[in-house]
Design an enzyme around this catalytic site. Structure first.
Site, mmCIF file in Angstrom:
data_model
loop_
_atom_site.group_PDB
_atom_site.id
_atom_site.type_symbol
_atom_site.label_atom_id
_atom_site.label_comp_id
_atom_site.label_asym_id
_atom_site.label_seq_id
_atom_site.Cartn_x
_atom_site.Cartn_y
_atom_site.Cartn_z
ATOM 1 N N THR A 7 0.838 -1.203 0.000
ATOM 2 C CA THR A 7 0.000 0.000 0.000
ATOM 3 C C THR A 7 0.871 1.250 0.000
ATOM 4 O OG1 THR A 7 -1.624 -1.206 1.299
ATOM 5 C CG2 THR A 7 -1.872 1.195 1.225
ATOM 6 N N ARG A 49 -12.139 -9.098 -2.663
ATOM 7 C CA ARG A 49 -11.870 -8.578 -1.321
ATOM 8 C C ARG A 49 -11.607 -7.067 -1.380
ATOM 9 N NH1 ARG A 49 -7.211 -5.962 1.402
ATOM 10 N NH2 ARG A 49 -7.426 -6.432 3.600
ATOM 11 N N ILE A 50 -12.212 -6.347 -0.476
ATOM 12 C CA ILE A 50 -11.976 -4.911 -0.374
ATOM 13 C C ILE A 50 -11.342 -4.611 0.977
ATOM 14 C CG2 ILE A 50 -13.117 -2.657 -0.164
ATOM 15 C CD1 ILE A 50 -15.163 -3.691 -2.252
ATOM 16 N N GLY A 51 -10.272 -3.842 0.968
ATOM 17 C CA GLY A 51 -9.570 -3.501 2.204
ATOM 18 C C GLY A 51 -9.917 -2.108 2.685
ATOM 19 N N ASP A 52 -9.036 -1.558 3.510
ATOM 20 C CA ASP A 52 -9.325 -0.252 4.121
ATOM 21 C C ASP A 52 -9.011 0.930 3.208
ATOM 22 O OD1 ASP A 52 -6.472 -1.120 4.770
ATOM 23 O OD2 ASP A 52 -6.410 1.013 5.211
ATOM 24 N N THR A 74 -2.039 2.155 6.422
ATOM 25 C CA THR A 74 -1.563 0.946 5.750
ATOM 26 C C THR A 74 -1.403 -0.161 6.777
ATOM 27 O OG1 THR A 74 0.243 -0.028 4.467
ATOM 28 C CG2 THR A 74 0.845 1.697 6.018
ATOM 29 N N GLY A 75 -1.508 -1.396 6.308
ATOM 30 C CA GLY A 75 -1.333 -2.525 7.231
ATOM 31 C C GLY A 75 -2.484 -3.506 7.135
ATOM 32 N N GLU A 76 -2.883 -4.012 8.276
ATOM 33 C CA GLU A 76 -3.929 -5.040 8.315
ATOM 34 C C GLU A 76 -5.292 -4.375 8.109
ATOM 35 O OE1 GLU A 76 -5.161 -8.677 11.298
ATOM 36 O OE2 GLU A 76 -3.319 -7.579 11.665
#
Lengths: 131, 199
Positions: free
Chosen positions: A1, A29-32, A51-53
């Site tokens: 990211t 899949r959609i992330g943050d 950024t990250g989990e």
């Protein structure tokens, strides 16, 4: 990211984040990163990119929480960033960069390291991973 | 207070990442900071600077975005991006983008030229073509290094966060589920169901 946050000479804040997500993720899949308030946020007082989990960042509405702490509680940018990293991530591992409309710049993370860099109008520039 | 800019290239860096790779990442971040600083000295607005800098990061394959993006289990790339203008509280976001060379600029167009805040998958791709943004084959985004990492992830039967293999010490509950074979034996997409539980 990847991400970038900026406050310009007129005190206007902006944030942007872009990512390919997780390696071996499910299609769909959609992330943050694209979720305003979670991975990215900007308002009159600050701008934040995370950024990250991703799932932990979404649950913690991390980026918006930094702004909310500044808006409603009147804390400094650094205090807001320290608080959300420590208190809003549960067991998740993540990091963020942030600027304020006053020209402050900071970052925070609770994992091994984060690729970060920042620069200010007075000539200061820093790039690092671990510290 | 004057202008200020910050950039990031991902969190959760593996401590064993080769020094050469670390140096490569630092050089890219430095270059992006210099580009952003120059734009700010030229009185470019903050919203234009963040787009400019993220485009640069997307175009270079060093980090997980644009060219160099992480791969899905199918070996394809699905990217997402967002942008927000603080003073106006306007925002734009895209997900599931597979051919747009610079997703952050598509997010900017969603903000500036659509009545919406967030477009995903075929809707985002259709909008990209309506707006005439630069598109490329999905292969453009795929690097040899990431093909290797996907193979590694599949062999380990796990997902990978940026620059790391999930371990209990670094990835919380999802990692514990992987290591412990959690999920009650149920699998989805070849992974223990509990890996996806937080989603």
């Amino acid at each position: 990211t990847v991400g970038c946050v900026v406050v310009d000479g007129e005190g206007r804040c902006a944030a942007a984040t872009s990512t390919g997500g997780l390696m071996n993720k499910m299609a769909g899949r959609i992330g943050d990163s694209p979720i305003i308030g979670s991975g990215t946020y900007a308002c009159e007082v600050c701008a934040v990119s995370c950024t990250g989990e991703g799932e932990a960042i979404i649950r913690g509405t991390l980026a918006r929480d930094v702004a909310a702490l500044m808006e409603y509680k009147g804390v400094s940018l650094q205090e807001a960033v320290d608080y959300v990293i420590k208190e809003r991530l549960d067991e998740g591992k993540a990091g963020l960069i942030a600027v304020s409309s006053a020209g402050d710049v900071t970052y925070g993370f609770n994992c091994n390291g984060m690729f970060t860099g920042y620069a200010t109008e007075d000539g200061f520039m820093h790039v690092g991973i671990w510290e | 207070g004057g202008w200020a800019i910050a950039v990031h290239g991902g969190a959760g860096v593996d401590p064993n990442l080769p020094l050469e790779r670390q140096e490569q990442a630092k050089q890219l971040l430095t270059r992006c900071l210099l580009i952003g600083a120059e734009a700010l000295r030229s009185n470019l607005a903050a919203i234009d600077v963040v787009e400019l800098v993220v485009r640069e990061l997307e175009t270079d394959p060093v980090f997980n975005s644009g060219r160099g993006s992480a791969l899905t289990s199918k070996g394809t790339v699905e990217m997402e991006a967002s942008i927000m203008d603080g003073p106006r509280r306007r925002c734009g976001a895209v997900s599931g983008v597979t051919t747009v060379k610079n997703p952050v600029s598509l997010a900017r167009l969603v903000m500036d030229r659509s009545p919406h805040s967030y477009l995903a998958f075929h809707g985002a791709e259709d909008f990209a073509r309506q707006q005439g943004v630069e598109v490329v084959d999905n292969d453009y985004f795929i690097t040899e290094e990431n093909i290797g990492m996907l193979k590694q992830a599949k062999e380990a039967n796990t997902i990978m966060f940026d620059y790391r293999i999930p371990l209990t010490a670094t990835c919380g509950t999802a990692a514990a589920a992987v290591e412990g074979g959690g999920g009650g034996g149920l699998c989805m997409n070849g992974l223990p169901l509990s890996v996806y539980a937080p989603e």
